[in-house]
Design an enzyme around this catalytic site. Structure first.
Site, PDB file in Angstrom:
ATOM      1  CG  HIS A   1      -1.663   1.262   1.457  1.00  6.07           C
ATOM      2  ND1 HIS A   1      -2.949   1.461   1.014  1.00  6.07           N
ATOM      3  CD2 HIS A   1      -1.298   2.419   2.083  1.00  6.07           C
ATOM      4  CE1 HIS A   1      -3.344   2.681   1.357  1.00  6.07           C
ATOM      5  NE2 HIS A   1      -2.352   3.282   2.000  1.00  6.07           N
ATOM      6  CD  GLU A   2       2.037   3.380   3.681  1.00  4.81           C
ATOM      7  OE1 GLU A   2       2.216   4.476   3.122  1.00  4.81           O
ATOM      8  OE2 GLU A   2       1.067   3.148   4.419  1.00  4.81           O
TER       9      GLU A   2
ATOM     10  CG  HIS B   1       0.170   6.223  -0.569  1.00  3.04           C
ATOM     11  ND1 HIS B   1      -0.937   6.892  -1.052  1.00  3.04           N
ATOM     12  CD2 HIS B   1      -0.222   5.662   0.614  1.00  3.04           C
ATOM     13  CE1 HIS B   1      -1.946   6.765  -0.198  1.00  3.04           C
ATOM     14  NE2 HIS B   1      -1.540   6.016   0.812  1.00  3.04           N
TER      15      HIS B   1
ATOM     16  CD  GLU C   1      -4.783   6.555   2.346  1.00  4.35           C
ATOM     17  OE1 GLU C   1      -4.559   5.345   2.531  1.00  4.35           O
ATOM     18  OE2 GLU C   1      -3.889   7.411   2.328  1.00  4.35           O
TER      19      GLU C   1
END
Length: 301
Positions: free
Chosen positions: A130-131, A134, A194
């Site tokens: 997930h990071e 980003h 997100e």
């Protein structure tokens, strides 16, 4: 569409900052506010990662000090076709993680010690994917700029409360309304980002339900376990995969149960979207739905 929406909202936030400048100093104030906004964004572009990491007292790790965790991030970065980011660990009990940096070539990802203790290997993998999502989507720079301008709007409003010129009801309304408008714009941008990072994580790791399980595990703990950095700097809450100590109405993130539902939908779609519909992941969907219901009993799917 996501890029266009974010660009429009960022422009709206900058315009709001100029309105605040105008309410305090007329035309010159608006021009000055625009110059200040540009200066803050330029400063943020070059220094945001250093500020964020120092604020968290993050410690850089490598293949020797934390071989398993470092190798995991390295493997995920290769899958995402990203340069290897710097890897950090934050000595903090609250399970959380964040990414920072102005671009993929100058990025960093960090996880707290609490996150590494609470989650399984596959769940940590989902969080770090997930990071990296980003980073891949270039969210880190955008969100830091948004936080900078939104913080400046609030600062100007506080300044105007004590030093406002006599500009009538319009100026007074701008002082009181602008911070709330900035917060709404900030939330709109963050929530869009997100969902995008969750989808990227599913594509990078191939395990959308691992991330869903991680979100279900850490969401409650993120509310119960103190986060000193977020308490001192509320704007830092938007950095984390799950915001710390923020009521949902004012959260920069979508509802956790909605994110879990979206990841479950991705998993049930199988390999068509770039990940494998593994039997063990599909078999976990019932347990995740039960956990999602526990997060919000009023929702069902």
């Amino acid at each position: 569409m996501n890029f266009l929406k974010t660009t429009m909202l960022l422009a709206a936030l900058t315009a709001l900052f100029m309105v605040m400048g105008f309410s305090l100093g007329g035309g010159r104030g608006a021009v000055l506010a625009l110059i200040v906004a540009a200066g803050m964004n330029l400063f943020t572009y070059w220094n945001a990662d250093k500020i964020v990491l120092k604020m968290h007292k993050a410690v850089e790790v490598d293949a020797r000090s934390h071989p398993e965790f470092y190798a995991m991030v390295q493997r995920l970065a290769q899958r995402a076709d990203l340069p290897m980011p710097k890897v950090y660990i934050v000595d903090q009990d609250q399970p959380n993680a964040f990414a920072t940096g102005r671009n993929p070539e100058n990025s960093a990802v960090a996880a707290t010690t609490g996150l590494l203790k609470v989650l399984s290997h596959e769940e940590v993998e989902g969080v770090m994917a997930h990071e990296l999502g980003h980073v891949k989507n270039r969210d880190t720079l955008i969100m830091t700029m948004v936080a900078t301008i939104a913080g400046a709007v609030s600062m100007l409003a506080n300044f105007g409360m004590f030093f406002r010129s006599n500009r009538g009801i319009a100026g007074i309304m701008a002082i009181f309304i602008a911070p709330f408008a900035a917060m709404i714009v900030q939330m709109a941008i963050s929530r869009t980002r997100e969902f995008g990072a969750d989808r990227s994580a599913a594509e990078i790791s191939g395990k959308p339900l691992a991330l869903a399980s991680a979100l279900a595990k850490i969401s409650g703990k993120a509310q119960r376990i103190p986060n000193p950095v977020a308490e001192r700097n509320p704007a830092a809450a938007q950095l984390y995969i799950v915001p710390a100590g923020v009521r949902q109405m004012f959260s920069t993130h979508p509802a956790t149960e909605d994110r879990i539902a979206a990841l479950q939908d991705m998993a049930s779609g199988g390999g068509a979207d770039g990940w494998s519909g593994r039997s063990d992941e599909i078999g976990d969907m019932g347990r995740l739905k039960a956990r999602r219901s526990a997060l919000d009993p009023t929702r069902s799917r």
